[in-house]
Design a protein around this motif. Sequence first.
Motif, mmCIF file in Angstrom:
data_model
loop_
_atom_site.group_PDB
_atom_site.id
_atom_site.type_symbol
_atom_site.label_atom_id
_atom_site.label_comp_id
_atom_site.label_asym_id
_atom_site.label_seq_id
_atom_site.Cartn_x
_atom_site.Cartn_y
_atom_site.Cartn_z
ATOM 1 N N ASP A 40 -10.393 2.114 4.258
ATOM 2 C CA ASP A 40 -9.075 2.620 4.656
ATOM 3 C C ASP A 40 -8.136 2.706 3.455
ATOM 4 N N TRP A 41 -8.144 1.660 2.627
ATOM 5 C CA TRP A 41 -7.278 1.625 1.442
ATOM 6 C C TRP A 41 -7.622 2.771 0.489
ATOM 7 N N ALA B 138 -5.862 10.190 -0.925
ATOM 8 C CA ALA B 138 -5.037 11.244 -0.343
ATOM 9 C C ALA B 138 -3.710 11.371 -1.089
ATOM 10 N N ALA B 139 -3.143 10.246 -1.523
ATOM 11 C CA ALA B 139 -1.902 10.288 -2.300
ATOM 12 C C ALA B 139 -2.116 11.003 -3.630
ATOM 13 N N VAL C 156 0.834 -1.205 0.000
ATOM 14 C CA VAL C 156 0.000 0.000 0.000
ATOM 15 C C VAL C 156 0.869 1.256 0.000
ATOM 16 N N GLY C 157 1.971 1.227 0.724
ATOM 17 C CA GLY C 157 2.891 2.363 0.685
ATOM 18 C C GLY C 157 3.446 2.606 -0.704
ATOM 19 N N ALA D 32 0.731 4.096 -2.948
ATOM 20 C CA ALA D 32 0.551 5.518 -2.669
ATOM 21 C C ALA D 32 1.664 6.343 -3.312
ATOM 22 N N THR E 50 -9.219 5.580 1.106
ATOM 23 C CA THR E 50 -8.945 6.891 1.701
ATOM 24 C C THR E 50 -7.467 7.238 1.602
ATOM 25 N N ARG E 51 -6.621 6.256 1.883
ATOM 26 C CA ARG E 51 -5.180 6.512 1.829
ATOM 27 C C ARG E 51 -4.717 6.809 0.402
ATOM 28 N N LEU E 52 -5.224 6.053 -0.573
ATOM 29 C CA LEU E 52 -4.743 6.239 -1.945
ATOM 30 C C LEU E 52 -5.320 7.503 -2.573
#
Length: 417
Positions: free
Chosen positions: A169-170, A176-177, A119-120, A123, A172-174
């Motif tokens: 969660d996945w 944001a990237a 996931v990091g 992103a 939302t994080r991506l």
Amino acid sequence: MTHSPAAPRFGVNYTPSRGWFHHWLDFDLDPVRRDLDAIAALGLDHLRVFPLWPLFQPNRTLIRPRALEQLAALVDAAGERGLDVAVDGLQGHLSSFDFLPSWTTTWHRRNLFTDPDVVGAQAAYLEALAGALAERPNFLGLTVGNEVNQFSGDPHPDPDRITPAQAADWLTRLLAACERGAPGRLHLHASYDAAFYQDDHPFTPAHSARLGAVTAVHSWVFNGTAQRYGADSVAGAQHAAYLVELSKAWAGQPHRPVWLQEVGAPAPHVAADRAGEFTRRTVAAVLDCPDLWGVTWWCSHDVDRSLADFPELEYSLGLLTTEQRVKPAGRALAGALAAARDDWHPPRPRTTALVLDLPDAAPKRSTCGPGGAFFEAFMRLAADGARPTVLLAERVADHAGLSARGITEIVTVEDVS
């Protein structure tokens, strides 16, 4: 986000006429320019473009600068022809083929949605894609990936199983990237219709309708609609409009835009001699949906028959042949968009709401799919000229929300049966 009376956008999912998406392996702008000339000649205003993730990020810590340059060159060439460009990130899945980097499979098998290293890296990749295009005025924004939800459960042969909370969660994080890379652009995510129709699917309608700048829906009548009702039926013509209105039931804002990001006329479910009429009826139905951001047809060009192992329907979905000849669906779409731009009047509110009794997480969604009781009730209303929309049962008493959407009549499935 406020309601805009502007005419919807009309575009196409770009499938290169030479080499399909494998063209990234030996990228050549000359055939791309010819494709873009033919697309622009139809009067379209935007493209959706698909970098192949394994080619752009072949190692978890390597994002190829040359690949980013080639993508930017394509975006620039489109801009020279008056075409805006939306870019999908994680490809992911295209036309029955999966494209995953080697660092996520076999000996390096890791969950695409929950492994922190994967996931990091995703992103970082999305932020790099967005950053490479952020200064280009014709760059619309990023879609996290093409129907990446299909990796999360059945019927995928090797799914990366997750919960709805993990999917949120996945996403939302991506997202944001994407925003970090190109602030203020149209960043979103896109699921295939399992998110709306498949029981217990981890990507939910609420994810589609609340996360990202707009809601994306993908409408394909080979999902049982054409097989059960016929492509020329009310259900066939209204399927895209139905998905647009169904998505609104979960929206957090009464006028959140909805993008019909994929829709096509797949043979043999839509007969070749009916593709133009199917296109015309589909577009007319969806243009009658308030808050439509745009229509992006699948796809620009047919798949070259020299390429093997595609499902048969994938070879003939183009608006154009590989020799740049306009097909009936292309003529129909060009005619529809010309008429819409010449005499655009935003559609009236859909005043009749069909109540959908599903909780917010919507675990049992098959009632909404072809053959389901809710699907059939909506289509009966449409056949009677009611112009229905969809309202969650939990929102029936939300008078401010009803007023904002223009809803004046509420009906249930039982009322329509």
